[in-house]
Design an enzyme around this catalytic site. Sequence first.
Site, PDB file in Angstrom:
ATOM      1  CG  HIS A 144      -2.052   0.891   1.240  1.00 40.82           C
ATOM      2  ND1 HIS A 144      -2.047   2.083   1.926  1.00 40.82           N
ATOM      3  CD2 HIS A 144      -3.252   0.835   0.623  1.00 40.82           C
ATOM      4  CE1 HIS A 144      -3.206   2.708   1.742  1.00 40.82           C
ATOM      5  NE2 HIS A 144      -3.946   1.977   0.952  1.00 40.82           N
ATOM      6  CE  LYS A 166      -1.244   4.968  -0.963  1.00 38.90           C
ATOM      7  NZ  LYS A 166      -1.488   3.691  -1.552  1.00 38.90           N
ATOM      8  CG  ASP A 187      18.707  11.574 -10.538  1.00 36.53           C
ATOM      9  OD1 ASP A 187      18.274  10.595 -11.168  1.00 36.53           O
ATOM     10  OD2 ASP A 187      18.868  12.703 -11.035  1.00 36.53           O
ATOM     11  CG  HIS A 207      -6.515   8.761  -0.339  1.00 37.61           C
ATOM     12  ND1 HIS A 207      -5.336   8.445  -0.963  1.00 37.61           N
ATOM     13  CD2 HIS A 207      -7.189   7.609  -0.232  1.00 37.61           C
ATOM     14  CE1 HIS A 207      -5.309   7.163  -1.222  1.00 37.61           C
ATOM     15  NE2 HIS A 207      -6.409   6.628  -0.791  1.00 37.61           N
ATOM     16  CE  LYS A 234      -4.516   6.151   3.723  1.00 40.21           C
ATOM     17  NZ  LYS A 234      -5.258   6.814   2.644  1.00 40.21           N
ATOM     18  CG  ASP A 256       3.132  19.311  21.791  1.00 40.32           C
ATOM     19  OD1 ASP A 256       2.243  18.417  21.800  1.00 40.32           O
ATOM     20  OD2 ASP A 256       4.140  19.256  22.501  1.00 40.32           O
TER      21      ASP A 256
END
Length: 432
Positions: free
Chosen positions: A151, A153, A158, A368, A370, A375
Amino acid sequence: MKVLAINLSLIISLSNLLQIESLSHAGSECGAQLVESIPIGLTYNSTIISKPTFDGLIGLVSSANSSIEIASLYWTLQGSDVMPHPDNSSLEGTKLLNALIDSSKSRSVKIRIAVNEGNLSDNSTDLALLKGLAQIREVNFNRLLGAGVLHTKFFIIDNKHLYIGSANMDWRSLTQVKELGIVLNDCQTLANDLSKIFEVYWYLGVENSTIPKQWPQELATDFNATNPLSISMNQTDYSVYLSSSPKPFCPFGRTNDIDAILSIIENADKFIDIAVMDYFPIFLYQKNTHFWPLIDNALKSAVIDRKVSVRLLASHWNHTRESMPIFLHSLAAFNDKKLFGATIEVKLFVVPAFTPFQASIPFARVNHNKYMVTDKTAYIGTSNWSADYFVNTGGVGFAITSKNNTSAEHNLRDDLQSIFQRDWDSSYAKYI
Ligand SMILES: *[C@@H]1O[C@H](CO)[C@@H](O)[C@H](O)[C@H]1NC(C)=O
Ligand SMILES: *[C@@H]1O[C@H](CO)[C@@H](O)[C@H](O)[C@H]1NC(C)=O
Ligand SMILES: *[C@@H]1O[C@H](CO)[C@@H](O)[C@H](O)[C@H]1NC(C)=O
Ligand SMILES: *[C@@H]1O[C@H](CO)[C@@H](O)[C@H](O)[C@H]1NC(C)=O
Ligand SMILES: *[C@@H]1O[C@H](CO)[C@@H](O)[C@H](O)[C@H]1NC(C)=O
Ligand SMILES: *[C@@H]1O[C@H](CO)[C@@H](O)[C@H](O)[C@H]1NC(C)=O
Ligand SMILES: *[C@@H]1O[C@H](CO)[C@@H](O)[C@H](O)[C@H]1NC(C)=O
Ligand SMILES: *[C@@H]1O[C@H](CO)[C@@H](O)[C@H](O)[C@H]1NC(C)=O
Ligand SMILES: *[C@@H]1O[C@H](CO)[C@@H](O)[C@H](O)[C@H]1NC(C)=O
Ligand SMILES: *[C@@H]1O[C@H](CO)[C@@H](O)[C@H](O)[C@H]1NC(C)=O
Ligand SMILES: *[C@@H]1O[C@H](CO)[C@@H](O)[C@H](O)[C@H]1NC(C)=O
Ligand SMILES: *[C@@H]1O[C@H](CO)[C@@H](O)[C@H](O)[C@H]1NC(C)=O
């Protein structure tokens, strides 16, 4: 799209990693920018506008000179991958795909893609177009762990620039779904650390591979929640580390994603703001439902034991499971400062469909995001907050804490906090 065992290539990539490691080990100067996808039509009474995810990703891909690594769930960058008559909001996705193709064809950039194995990958016309230009490996979680998906991403460019965030390789993630991520530039040590997570996927993408009892030392990391990497940006010093899930994918030294989240919650002194699409203190994808109260307990303990206030911004869309409001109400029951000295507040964010076309796009128009901001620390992840995501699903987290401690200082944590506050105050967010 099976890949034969190529152990030699693992060895070669490992020796690359070692070289990079010896080049830079100490703190380095990086640049960073939060990137967001704001679904078309969403408007805010706020001047806080981040750079679009599309601009961040296309900038990375089109400047790549030597290598691109991408960890991804599935690929639907072209409009026709999703629906017969997409509108022009799918153009950005096509442009990103073309930029990838172009980087290989005209600049000989070496592209490696790790993708979840499944019918979505087998049928992907995007991956078919990239075949021959990119090396592609599919990671089969069913074989490796009996459940779960890749899942994660992220992008590595480089060996020095990177993206981590909620956006999928999907045109909807650029124009029709609300996403949040971060682009880091000239951050070689951190990019090298992320490469180690990529090499885990790459290794497991070999046909019939199994999870090794012990990962090679080369994939171990020095940087984690207790021993973060020091970097500096705009004269501010930060501690950063990358977390990963699931645990069997974590070589020595790597902080598990759930441990990162729990430690950030436990270290907060004043407040914890969380924006996460789905929140369930249970296993969602097992035959029998199991209670999994790790995060729930940490949040309630923050309020009861330390008087730390919590705000949770979850998402509602047409596919939200019926049980989610029950778990959210259980948290929101603590919205009583008199009794507890601090509060838990819960809102749901709804991305409306403003046109019939927007309403017709499958699995779009949703927040979507997440991430979490306290603080002290900003955390950007790729997982929903349910047990499955931490126990058998591939995900990563990026945690950053400013070491300077002056109220005048402006830093990344403040930027993320402003985004949270903008969403929390907007008319799209309503108390549950
Ligand atoms: C660093 O400073 C530049 C120039 O003022 C600004 O564009 C950028 O957003 C800053 N980055 C962070 C992480 O604050
Ligand atoms: C690629 O090389 C050019 C020219 O040296 C440079 O300007 C650019 O920043 C490089 N790209 C990346 C991703 O580092
Ligand atoms: C997309 O189409 C809409 C109307 O259908 C138009 O207003 C808009 O300018 C178009 N955008 C682009 C980038 O072509
Ligand atoms: C792919 O689809 C076939 C038939 O539709 C199904 O039997 C199989 O389980 C699917 N595989 C995955 C990985 O979803
Ligand atoms: C993939 O393609 C096969 C054959 O063309 C089709 O039967 C199947 O439904 C497709 N699966 C998905 C997930 O689109
Ligand atoms: C993987 O396992 C299958 C089933 O056992 C076998 O047919 C195939 O040859 C194996 N592939 C490799 C590369 O070992
Ligand atoms: C942050 O601290 C470092 C030394 O730890 C110092 O060099 C830098 O000037 C400080 N930045 C600000 C904005 O105070
Ligand atoms: C964190 O890193 C330090 C130093 O590299 C290491 O000694 C420690 O065992 C690591 N912690 C975890 C939980 O792996
Ligand atoms: C959700 O479903 C309702 C009722 O079917 C529909 O009116 C609405 O447009 C849908 N929302 C989105 C964002 O697609
Ligand atoms: C979690 O997030 C994914 C996308 O990242 C979404 O499509 C999925 O439906 C979510 N919810 C659950 C309960 O898995
Ligand atoms: C900043 O300083 C205050 C007072 O000295 C301290 O209580 C707080 O923990 C410090 N915060 C960080 C992030 O170091
Ligand atoms: C912006 O402010 C106006 C007037 O107070 C309000 O009606 C509207 O809902 C606000 N929009 C958002 C997105 O919060």
